[in-house]
Design an enzyme around this catalytic site. Structure first.
Site, short mmCIF file in Angstrom:
data_model
loop_
_atom_site.label_atom_id
_atom_site.label_comp_id
_atom_site.label_asym_id
_atom_site.label_seq_id
_atom_site.Cartn_x
_atom_site.Cartn_y
_atom_site.Cartn_z
N ASP A 343 0.86 -1.19 0.00
CA ASP A 343 0.00 0.00 0.00
C ASP A 343 0.89 1.24 0.00
O ASP A 343 2.11 1.15 -0.14
CB ASP A 343 -0.92 -0.02 1.23
CG ASP A 343 -0.14 0.08 2.52
OD1 ASP A 343 -0.42 1.01 3.31
OD2 ASP A 343 0.76 -0.75 2.76
N HIS A 670 1.24 -9.25 -3.05
CA HIS A 670 0.20 -8.23 -2.93
C HIS A 670 0.81 -6.84 -3.02
O HIS A 670 1.63 -6.45 -2.19
CB HIS A 670 -0.52 -8.40 -1.60
CG HIS A 670 -1.54 -7.35 -1.30
ND1 HIS A 670 -2.80 -7.37 -1.83
CD2 HIS A 670 -1.47 -6.24 -0.53
CE1 HIS A 670 -3.48 -6.32 -1.39
NE2 HIS A 670 -2.69 -5.62 -0.60
N ASP A 718 0.45 -17.99 -3.82
CA ASP A 718 1.12 -16.90 -4.55
C ASP A 718 0.11 -16.19 -5.43
O ASP A 718 0.04 -16.41 -6.64
CB ASP A 718 2.27 -17.47 -5.40
CG ASP A 718 3.03 -16.36 -6.12
OD1 ASP A 718 3.07 -15.23 -5.59
OD2 ASP A 718 3.58 -16.63 -7.21
N GLU A 727 1.98 -10.72 0.98
CA GLU A 727 2.40 -9.33 0.81
C GLU A 727 3.92 -9.26 0.86
O GLU A 727 4.61 -10.23 1.23
CB GLU A 727 1.80 -8.45 1.90
CG GLU A 727 1.87 -6.96 1.55
CD GLU A 727 0.94 -6.10 2.40
OE1 GLU A 727 0.72 -4.94 2.01
OE2 GLU A 727 0.46 -6.57 3.45
#
Length: 747
Positions: A343, A670, A718, A727
């Site tokens: 993020d 991620h 995965d 992540e």
């Protein structure tokens, strides 16, 4: 402990422009269709479209003219709301679709149509390239009658036409079992073994008696033979396994394989070259994580991008970030630093442990018997600062240090000297989303004692390591560390809230005795002052048993202080006992490694794998490596080196958890911008990126649909949607940098 929560969001903007949908029939035990009018025979009701999309019937299909010039997938969409979902029920999501011109990618989701807009399932087919008919099954993680089926169509520079038919969400279907492809039953380190190091493999077999094995060159020549050692059922995987030890073979080579029980392993090398590359690649990861600077494509081909969060529209920027309402009356320039993970948030506690581990990698190179500081010196990492006569690893760490210093509360303000815990978007954003396209408001969150002590520790460490390169910066860092220490002493109980997890991870920590110990240790090592030595000696952490099965992390920082006190030259009274405690901890991890058929120094209580377990393996290996640096005993060196085998493929899933290393490696971590799985125009994570690895909690909806009932090592997938198992983060990669450097030094 949960590291963080990263929601996968459906779009919020659609709701304001969506048509009212009719209620669907409730799901039941029988197969039940949840989508109304998925065949578009006479009407498009109750489907809606965003205001910029023209949608209607065309030949018994719903066709939508999508405008060009949009940025994000969710900028243009069609969908249907009020979809009923039943927790634990399996659904078949199917549709036919094509695009004109061919090749456009659509993001098809099943999610929540109201806040917090979670996505429960998503796929991203490339239309008219990957076929025209699509069918998938998933298990709902929730009960809701406010679900949504959506097709997100934005992100194209040019206008195009999307058509779909036969849209179905059929409940009550039989679940499709997820069977990971684990490849050959001989599990090896798919990258490399050191010529003079341990060489072990694991064979999955039903056999209970010894079996013959052969080591073969790339030409098929047998160069070593032996027999396996039966180990019984391995609790971490539920598999019956044997061990193979071929450490007596010491010649260098590439493309070797092990053959046993009729199976041939994936290929591997014997040599140190791969670890020299991994030392650099794992550290190069941080440049593409930088915030506030354009990433140069000439330095990272395929990863160039505009600067993120510098106040250029649509960003609201990080140069003048206000606090959350009611927290403070000022704004701070908190630009720069690294994006924490997949993020766009930036967190002081995770930034602190990450920076410490990178700085400690360099500091070890200064003091350890096998260290070589030049291996991460000026010019080694191909970053903008290369050529400035400062070691590149210190230049990279400084990018984060400058951000950490900016998070300190200014003089004259309440809680001056403390550090804000974190800063990130007001609301969660979806995937994919490039940093420069993030439109969310950014906010400072309240100061915390933990963040303040992270700042004190890392700034104090920086003061001694940068002094010979930039005295002014070293002085500034030490002054900030002292100020933070005093502020923490005055405010010892300000904790981040576990509920503060909207838009970014909470990183809550209500026990900061370890953080006080760590900060005092770094301040003592940089100043030699008695006040800090006294705090160390009086701290309960100083004599506590801190080398637990799970190991150290952002929330457990006592080991950071203990390891540095043991290895950085100092005159602390009783230092020999500090060093002995590290060796004792290493003995425990070595015993764990030897007892584990997959050979890793990690055996969590109850076989419950932690969030980010791959880096826990590596941090436990750091303790083994430190014991070698202290004692010179080869058993600790071999244990540390062998720990890398698990990370690089000798595991139950037969996968390397490091992108680009090994025949089969994690590559769909991620991420909002390493998002090739969702958008072919974006890159996969760069070489040397560590995946979080097995996580028994499987907190994300995608993993829950695939991995229910998983055992230990099998709690991993995965896929970019699995934020709880897959992540990437700056602290996890820091552990990889440290261990890759150590193993390379042993070559």
């Amino acid at each position: 402990m949960k590291r963080r929560r990263t929601a996968l969001l459906s779009l919020t903007a659609l709701l304001a422009t969506a048509l009212t949908a009719l209620p669907s029939a409730p799901a039941g035990a029988e197969e039940t269709e949840q989508v109304r009018n998925g065949t578009f025979d006479t009407t498009t009701d109750p489907w809606w479209a965003t205001a910029n999309v023209t949608a209607g019937l065309s030949g018994g299909r719903l066709c939508a003219d999508v405008p060009g010039g949009t940025t994000n997938r969710w900028d243009a969409a069609v969908g249907q709301n009020d979809i009923a979902l039943v927790k634990g029920e399996t659904y078949r999501f199917s549709f036919s679709a094509n695009g004109t011109p061919a090749g456009h990618v659509v993001r098809a989701i099943v999610g929540l149509s109201v806040s917090p807009y979670d996505t429960y399932y998503e796929v991203t087919p490339q239309l008219s390239v990957s076929g025209d008919t699509y069918s998938y099954t998933f298990t709902s993680p929730v009960d809701t009658d406010r679900g949504q089926v959506g097709f997100q169509l934005g992100g194209s520079a040019d206008p195009w036409r999307f058509c779909m038919d036969d849209v179905s969400l059929l409940g009550g279907v039989a679940p499709e079992p997820y069977e990971p492809d684990t490849g050959p039953r001989v599990r090896v380190n798919q990258v490399a073994y050191l010529p003079s190091g341990p060489k072990n493999a694991t064979l999955v077999t039903d056999a209970t008696a010894r079996l013959p094995w052969e080591l073969r060159t790339s030409a098929g020549t047998v160069v070593a033979r032996g027999t396996t050692v039966p180990r019984g059922v391995d609790v971490s995987s539920g598999q019956n396994v044997h061990s193979i030890d071929f450490g007596a073979y010491r010649r260098k080579g590439s493309g070797l394989t092990l053959v046993a029980d009729g199976e041939t392993s994936r290929p591997f090398d014997i040599g140190a070259g791969a670890y020299e590359r991994l030392r650099l690649d794992s550290a190069k990861y941080y440049y593409t994580q930088r915030s506030g600077i354009a990433i140069r494509d000439d330095l990272r081909p395929g990863y160039g991008r505009p600067a993120g969060h510098v106040g250029v529209a649509p960003n609201q920027g990080d140069t003048a970030v206000p606090c959350q309402p009611g927290v403070c009356d000022y704004s701070l320039d908190v630009s720069g630093g690294w994006y924490d993970a997949g993020d766009h948030g930036k967190y002081v506690v995770n930034g602190g442990i990450s920076t410490w581990e990178l700085l400690s990698t360099y500091e070890r190179a200064l003091h350890a018997r096998t260290g070589d500081a030049g291996k991460l010196g000026d010019g080694t990492l191909a970053i903008p600062e290369s050529g400035n006569k400062v070691p590149d690893l210190l230049d990279e760490a400084r990018w984060e240090l400058e951000f950490l210093l900016r998070m300190q509360v200014p003089d004259g303000k309440p809680l001056a000297g403390m550090a804000h815990h974190k800063m990130h978007d007001e609301q969660w954003t979806g995937l994919p989303l490039m940093p420069d396209d993030d439109p969310q408001k950014r906010e400072l969150h309240p100061p915390s004692t933990a963040a303040t002590l992270n700042l004190a520790a890392t700034a104090a460490q920086a003061a001694r390591l940068y002094r010979s390169h930039d005295k002014a910066f070293a002085d500034r860092a030490l002054a900030a560390a002292r100020k933070a220490w005093s502020a923490a002493l005055a405010n010892p109980g300000r904790y981040a809230s576990d509920s503060d997890g909207t838009g970014g991870g909470a990183y809550a920590d209500s026990d900061v005795t370890d953080d006080f110990y760590w900060a005092a240790a770094e301040l003592y090592l940089s100043t030699g002052e008695k006040q800090f030595a006294d705090h160390i000696i009086k701290s309960p952490v100083h004599t506590a048993d801190i080398f637990k099965p799970v190991g150290f992390d952002w929330a457990r920082t006592g080991a950071a202080g203990r390891l540095d006190l043991a290895t950085v030259p100092n005159k602390l009274p009783g230092r020999d006992k500090v060093r002995q405690s590290v060796v004792k901890g290493a003995d425990r991890y070595l015993a764990t490694l030897l007892a584990q058929p997959y050979g890793m120094p990690y055996a969590p209580d109850g076989n419950t794998y932690d969030w980010g377990s791959s880096h826990q393996v590596l941090n436990n290996a750091v303790v083994l490596a430190t014991a070698y640096d202290i004692t010179g005993a080869s058993k600790y060196r071999d244990g540390a080196v062998q720990s890398m085998d698990y990370i690089l493929g000798r595991n139950a899933l037969n996968i390397s958890y490091v992108t680009g290393y090994g025949e089969v490696s994690s590559h769909n971590q991620h991420s909002r911008w390493y998002a090739r799985q969702l958008d072919p125009s974006l890159p996969s994570p760069p070489r040397g990126t560590l995946a979080g690895g097995p996580n028994s909690g499987i907190q994300d909806p995608f993993a829950q649909t695939k991995l229910q009932g998983c055992v230990g090592q099998f709690c991993y997938i995965d896929d970019i949607q699995s934020w709880s198992t897959n992540e990437h983060t700056i602290n996890w990669n820091a552990a990889l940098v440290r261990m890759a450097a150590f193993v390379a030094d042993q070559g």
